[in-house]
Design a protein around this motif. Sequence first.
Motif, short mmCIF file in Angstrom:
data_model
loop_
_atom_site.label_atom_id
_atom_site.label_comp_id
_atom_site.label_asym_id
_atom_site.label_seq_id
_atom_site.Cartn_x
_atom_site.Cartn_y
_atom_site.Cartn_z
N ASP A 120 0.83 -1.21 0.00
CA ASP A 120 0.00 0.00 0.00
C ASP A 120 0.86 1.26 0.00
O ASP A 120 0.53 2.25 -0.67
CB ASP A 120 -0.95 -0.01 1.19
N GLU A 121 1.98 1.24 0.74
CA GLU A 121 2.89 2.40 0.75
C GLU A 121 3.52 2.60 -0.63
O GLU A 121 3.67 3.73 -1.10
CB GLU A 121 3.97 2.22 1.80
N TYR A 122 3.90 1.51 -1.29
CA TYR A 122 4.45 1.59 -2.65
C TYR A 122 3.43 2.25 -3.59
O TYR A 122 3.78 3.15 -4.36
CB TYR A 122 4.81 0.18 -3.15
N CYS A 123 2.20 1.81 -3.50
CA CYS A 123 1.15 2.37 -4.36
C CYS A 123 0.94 3.86 -4.06
O CYS A 123 0.82 4.67 -4.97
CB CYS A 123 -0.14 1.59 -4.19
N SER A 124 0.92 4.20 -2.80
CA SER A 124 0.74 5.60 -2.41
C SER A 124 1.88 6.47 -2.92
O SER A 124 1.65 7.55 -3.49
CB SER A 124 0.64 5.69 -0.89
N ARG A 125 3.13 6.00 -2.74
CA ARG A 125 4.30 6.76 -3.22
C ARG A 125 4.27 6.96 -4.73
O ARG A 125 4.75 7.97 -5.23
CB ARG A 125 5.59 6.04 -2.85
N ILE B 61 -0.74 5.44 -7.31
CA ILE B 61 -1.56 4.48 -8.04
C ILE B 61 -2.51 3.79 -7.07
O ILE B 61 -2.27 3.75 -5.86
CB ILE B 61 -0.71 3.42 -8.78
N ARG B 62 -3.61 3.26 -7.61
CA ARG B 62 -4.57 2.49 -6.83
C ARG B 62 -4.53 1.05 -7.33
O ARG B 62 -4.84 0.81 -8.49
CB ARG B 62 -5.97 3.05 -6.99
N PRO B 63 -4.12 0.11 -6.49
CA PRO B 63 -4.07 -1.28 -6.95
C PRO B 63 -5.47 -1.84 -7.17
O PRO B 63 -6.43 -1.44 -6.52
CB PRO B 63 -3.36 -1.99 -5.79
N GLN B 64 -5.57 -2.76 -8.13
CA GLN B 64 -6.83 -3.44 -8.40
C GLN B 64 -6.84 -4.75 -7.61
O GLN B 64 -6.43 -5.79 -8.11
CB GLN B 64 -6.97 -3.74 -9.89
N VAL B 65 -7.27 -4.67 -6.37
CA VAL B 65 -7.30 -5.84 -5.50
C VAL B 65 -8.59 -6.61 -5.76
O VAL B 65 -9.67 -6.17 -5.38
CB VAL B 65 -7.19 -5.44 -4.02
N ALA B 66 -8.45 -7.76 -6.43
CA ALA B 66 -9.61 -8.60 -6.75
C ALA B 66 -10.00 -9.47 -5.57
O ALA B 66 -11.19 -9.71 -5.33
CB ALA B 66 -9.30 -9.46 -7.97
N ILE B 67 -8.98 -9.95 -4.82
CA ILE B 67 -9.22 -10.85 -3.69
C ILE B 67 -8.24 -10.51 -2.57
O ILE B 67 -7.07 -10.27 -2.83
CB ILE B 67 -9.01 -12.33 -4.08
N GLU B 68 -8.74 -10.50 -1.33
CA GLU B 68 -7.89 -10.39 -0.15
C GLU B 68 -8.01 -11.68 0.64
O GLU B 68 -9.12 -12.19 0.83
CB GLU B 68 -8.33 -9.22 0.74
N LEU C 290 9.59 -2.72 -5.90
CA LEU C 290 8.93 -2.73 -4.59
C LEU C 290 9.99 -2.57 -3.51
O LEU C 290 11.16 -2.91 -3.73
CB LEU C 290 8.17 -4.04 -4.40
N PRO C 291 9.61 -2.07 -2.33
CA PRO C 291 10.60 -1.83 -1.28
C PRO C 291 11.13 -3.13 -0.68
O PRO C 291 10.46 -4.16 -0.68
CB PRO C 291 9.81 -1.04 -0.24
N ALA C 292 12.33 -3.04 -0.16
CA ALA C 292 12.91 -4.15 0.63
C ALA C 292 12.64 -3.85 2.09
O ALA C 292 12.41 -2.70 2.48
CB ALA C 292 14.41 -4.24 0.36
N ARG C 293 12.68 -4.87 2.89
CA ARG C 293 12.53 -4.67 4.33
C ARG C 293 13.61 -5.47 5.04
O ARG C 293 14.13 -6.44 4.50
CB ARG C 293 11.14 -5.05 4.81
N THR C 294 13.95 -5.03 6.23
CA THR C 294 15.03 -5.64 6.98
C THR C 294 14.49 -6.27 8.25
O THR C 294 13.79 -5.61 9.02
CB THR C 294 16.10 -4.58 7.33
N ALA C 295 14.82 -7.55 8.44
CA ALA C 295 14.45 -8.24 9.68
C ALA C 295 15.62 -8.08 10.65
O ALA C 295 16.77 -8.27 10.28
CB ALA C 295 14.19 -9.71 9.41
#
Length: 137
Positions: free
Chosen positions: A47-52, A55-62, A102-107
């Motif tokens: 969602d943050e990627y889309c906001s940055r 764009i609005r993602p077309q989420v067909a299924i959650e 897409l962003p990377a994240r660090t554990a």
Amino acid sequence: MFRETLSLVVGGGHARAKRRKPLSAQDFANERLVLLNKAFATRRYIDEYCSRNQIRPQVAIEVSSISAIVEIVRRGQLATVLPDGVAREHTELHPVLLDPPLPARTAVLLQRKDAYRTAASKAFVQVLKELAENFQR
């Protein structure tokens, strides 16, 4: 401990399965997606990627299960976003490059400095380090 990157992923029958050229954020916005629901941290990254990228993602299924996402994508025409490690485990899934990516994240593992550590906690940290090393391969 390690960095985890996220990728757009499609099944073998999807039109973008063999695509080599990166997909623009605008084209990503046109993809019908199956995603984890908003309770998951992965979804917040998407969602943050889309906001940055405005764009609005077309989420067909959650859904609330990665295994459900894998089956839906593998058998259909929807795309998803998964951690690269998960996508690599499923050879029938195909990553699609994005530009921007897409962003990377660090554990990380947080511990109090100079705090007493039991033998069990030391063993746990060692196991995590070994798992992280294997995960990065």
